[in-house]
Write a protein that holds these residues in place. Structure first.
Motif, mmCIF file in Angstrom:
data_model
loop_
_atom_site.group_PDB
_atom_site.id
_atom_site.type_symbol
_atom_site.label_atom_id
_atom_site.label_comp_id
_atom_site.label_asym_id
_atom_site.label_seq_id
_atom_site.Cartn_x
_atom_site.Cartn_y
_atom_site.Cartn_z
ATOM 1 N N ASN A 107 0.851 -1.184 0.000
ATOM 2 C CA ASN A 107 0.000 0.000 0.000
ATOM 3 C C ASN A 107 0.885 1.230 0.000
ATOM 4 O OD1 ASN A 107 -2.069 1.795 0.288
ATOM 5 N ND2 ASN A 107 -2.663 1.144 2.322
ATOM 6 N N PRO A 108 0.887 2.092 -0.989
ATOM 7 C CA PRO A 108 -0.038 2.167 -2.098
ATOM 8 C C PRO A 108 0.315 1.219 -3.237
ATOM 9 C CG PRO A 108 1.433 4.031 -2.191
ATOM 10 C CD PRO A 108 1.778 3.259 -0.953
ATOM 11 N N ASP A 109 1.612 1.040 -3.528
ATOM 12 C CA ASP A 109 1.978 0.072 -4.550
ATOM 13 C C ASP A 109 3.407 -0.407 -4.324
ATOM 14 O OD1 ASP A 109 3.571 2.120 -5.582
ATOM 15 O OD2 ASP A 109 2.160 2.608 -7.160
ATOM 16 N N PHE A 110 3.760 -1.490 -4.981
ATOM 17 C CA PHE A 110 5.059 -2.136 -4.803
ATOM 18 C C PHE A 110 6.196 -1.224 -5.258
ATOM 19 C CE2 PHE A 110 8.413 -5.205 -5.703
ATOM 20 C CZ PHE A 110 8.321 -6.038 -4.606
ATOM 21 N N GLU A 111 5.987 -0.483 -6.333
ATOM 22 C CA GLU A 111 7.031 0.395 -6.858
ATOM 23 C C GLU A 111 7.403 1.483 -5.855
ATOM 24 O OE1 GLU A 111 5.281 -1.779 -10.136
ATOM 25 O OE2 GLU A 111 4.337 -0.556 -8.604
ATOM 26 N N PHE A 112 6.412 2.000 -5.128
ATOM 27 C CA PHE A 112 6.691 3.014 -4.104
ATOM 28 C C PHE A 112 7.543 2.402 -2.987
ATOM 29 C CE2 PHE A 112 5.504 5.485 -0.288
ATOM 30 C CZ PHE A 112 6.005 6.711 -0.705
ATOM 31 N N TRP A 113 7.215 1.188 -2.561
ATOM 32 C CA TRP A 113 7.987 0.503 -1.537
ATOM 33 C C TRP A 113 9.426 0.296 -2.008
ATOM 34 C CZ3 TRP A 113 10.216 -4.406 -1.784
ATOM 35 C CH2 TRP A 113 10.727 -4.891 -0.583
ATOM 36 N N LEU A 114 9.592 -0.092 -3.272
ATOM 37 C CA LEU A 114 10.917 -0.299 -3.827
ATOM 38 C C LEU A 114 11.690 1.026 -3.891
ATOM 39 C CD1 LEU A 114 12.687 -2.528 -4.974
ATOM 40 C CD2 LEU A 114 11.724 -2.057 -7.210
ATOM 41 N N LEU A 115 11.017 2.093 -4.248
ATOM 42 C CA LEU A 115 11.645 3.410 -4.310
ATOM 43 C C LEU A 115 12.156 3.840 -2.936
ATOM 44 C CD1 LEU A 115 12.285 5.902 -6.041
ATOM 45 C CD2 LEU A 115 10.016 6.764 -5.469
ATOM 46 N N LEU A 116 11.457 3.462 -1.877
ATOM 47 C CA LEU A 116 11.875 3.825 -0.520
ATOM 48 C C LEU A 116 13.188 3.150 -0.123
ATOM 49 C CD1 LEU A 116 8.459 3.824 1.371
ATOM 50 C CD2 LEU A 116 9.845 5.798 0.702
ATOM 51 N N HIS A 117 13.634 2.167 -0.876
ATOM 52 C CA HIS A 117 14.949 1.573 -0.644
ATOM 53 C C HIS A 117 16.059 2.590 -0.961
ATOM 54 C CE1 HIS A 117 12.817 -2.217 -0.582
ATOM 55 N NE2 HIS A 117 13.930 -2.883 -0.360
ATOM 56 N N ARG A 119 15.358 6.335 -1.599
ATOM 57 C CA ARG A 119 15.082 7.728 -1.223
ATOM 58 C C ARG A 119 14.001 7.786 -0.157
ATOM 59 N NH1 ARG A 119 14.993 10.826 -6.873
ATOM 60 N NH2 ARG A 119 17.220 10.937 -7.144
ATOM 61 N N TYR A 120 14.065 8.827 0.654
ATOM 62 C CA TYR A 120 13.049 9.054 1.672
ATOM 63 C C TYR A 120 11.952 9.937 1.075
ATOM 64 C CZ TYR A 120 10.796 10.811 5.846
ATOM 65 O OH TYR A 120 9.871 11.147 6.791
ATOM 66 N N TYR A 121 10.711 9.497 1.191
ATOM 67 C CA TYR A 121 9.560 10.286 0.738
ATOM 68 C C TYR A 121 8.536 10.334 1.849
ATOM 69 C CZ TYR A 121 11.153 10.369 -4.059
ATOM 70 O OH TYR A 121 11.873 10.609 -5.190
ATOM 71 N N GLN A 122 7.998 11.528 2.047
ATOM 72 C CA GLN A 122 6.982 11.665 3.071
ATOM 73 C C GLN A 122 5.611 11.930 2.471
ATOM 74 O OE1 GLN A 122 8.276 14.335 6.058
ATOM 75 N NE2 GLN A 122 6.748 13.701 7.517
ATOM 76 N N GLY A 123 5.583 12.505 1.290
ATOM 77 C CA GLY A 123 4.316 12.832 0.649
ATOM 78 C C GLY A 123 3.809 11.710 -0.232
ATOM 79 N N ARG A 124 2.675 11.952 -0.840
ATOM 80 C CA ARG A 124 2.046 10.981 -1.747
ATOM 81 C C ARG A 124 2.538 11.228 -3.164
ATOM 82 N NH1 ARG A 124 -0.606 6.484 -2.685
ATOM 83 N NH2 ARG A 124 -2.519 6.595 -3.860
ATOM 84 N N LEU A 125 2.829 10.176 -3.879
ATOM 85 C CA LEU A 125 3.221 10.270 -5.281
ATOM 86 C C LEU A 125 2.087 9.763 -6.153
ATOM 87 C CD1 LEU A 125 6.854 8.843 -5.114
ATOM 88 C CD2 LEU A 125 6.190 11.225 -5.283
ATOM 89 N N GLY A 126 2.027 10.250 -7.380
ATOM 90 C CA GLY A 126 1.030 9.772 -8.327
ATOM 91 C C GLY A 126 1.305 8.334 -8.731
ATOM 92 N N ASN A 127 0.386 7.728 -9.467
ATOM 93 C CA ASN A 127 0.501 6.316 -9.825
ATOM 94 C C ASN A 127 1.760 5.980 -10.609
ATOM 95 O OD1 ASN A 127 -1.836 5.718 -8.526
ATOM 96 N ND2 ASN A 127 -3.101 5.557 -10.354
ATOM 97 N N ARG A 128 2.151 6.820 -11.555
ATOM 98 C CA ARG A 128 3.300 6.519 -12.402
ATOM 99 C C ARG A 128 4.605 7.111 -11.879
ATOM 100 N NH1 ARG A 128 2.827 2.372 -15.128
ATOM 101 N NH2 ARG A 128 4.472 3.074 -16.478
#
Length: 135
Positions: A107-117, A119-128
């Motif tokens: 949640n929200p998607d696998f790509e976001f979880w992978l991106l957190l490996h 970079r640090y993100y606190q806000g919401r990103l769009g689907n793509r």
């Protein structure tokens, strides 16, 4: 003369089978599989489902399991993004899944979880956006 297995008492590990509807997830688990070179008995098979709901994915996995040699020690996982399932669908999928299967929901998607490996993100990103940032 054929060589015999040295440790006859150690049982072989049963395969772990991962079902997913996303290409990123399958690529990630295939990379992890190649990292485990020392564990020759561990087998990970990734299976694309091409389904868009959690319930359809579980049903696909159940049909796939029925077509294999059944072993109660085999482990099955269904990996899906929250953006393709709602609470009602996940509830139905949880009721239909067998005991040796787990649902893994990102949640929200696998790509976001992978991106957190990376970079640090606190806000919401769009689907793509996570996919674009990973590239």
């Amino acid at each position: 003369m054929a060589r015999e297995r040295k440790s006859k008492k150690i049982p072989l590990k049963h395969p772990v089978i991962i079902f997913s509807d996303g290409e990123t997830e399958l690529n990630y688990f295939n990379c992890k599989k190649s990292d485990m070179k020392g564990n020759r008995n561990i087998k990970i098979a990734t299976v694309p489902t091409n389904s868009n709901t959690a319930t359809k994915m579980v049903l696909y996995a159940i049909n796939h399991i029925r077509s294999r040699d059944k072993n109660p020690n085999d482990k099955y996982f269904c990996v899906l993004d929250m953006d393709c399932a709602d609470d009602d669908d996940i509830g139905k999928a949880l009721k239909k899944k067998p005991d040796n299967m787990e649902l893994i929901i990102s949640n929200p998607d696998f790509e976001f979880w992978l991106l957190l490996h990376y970079r640090y993100y606190q806000g919401r990103l769009g689907n793509r956006e996570p996919i674009e940032k990973l590239r």
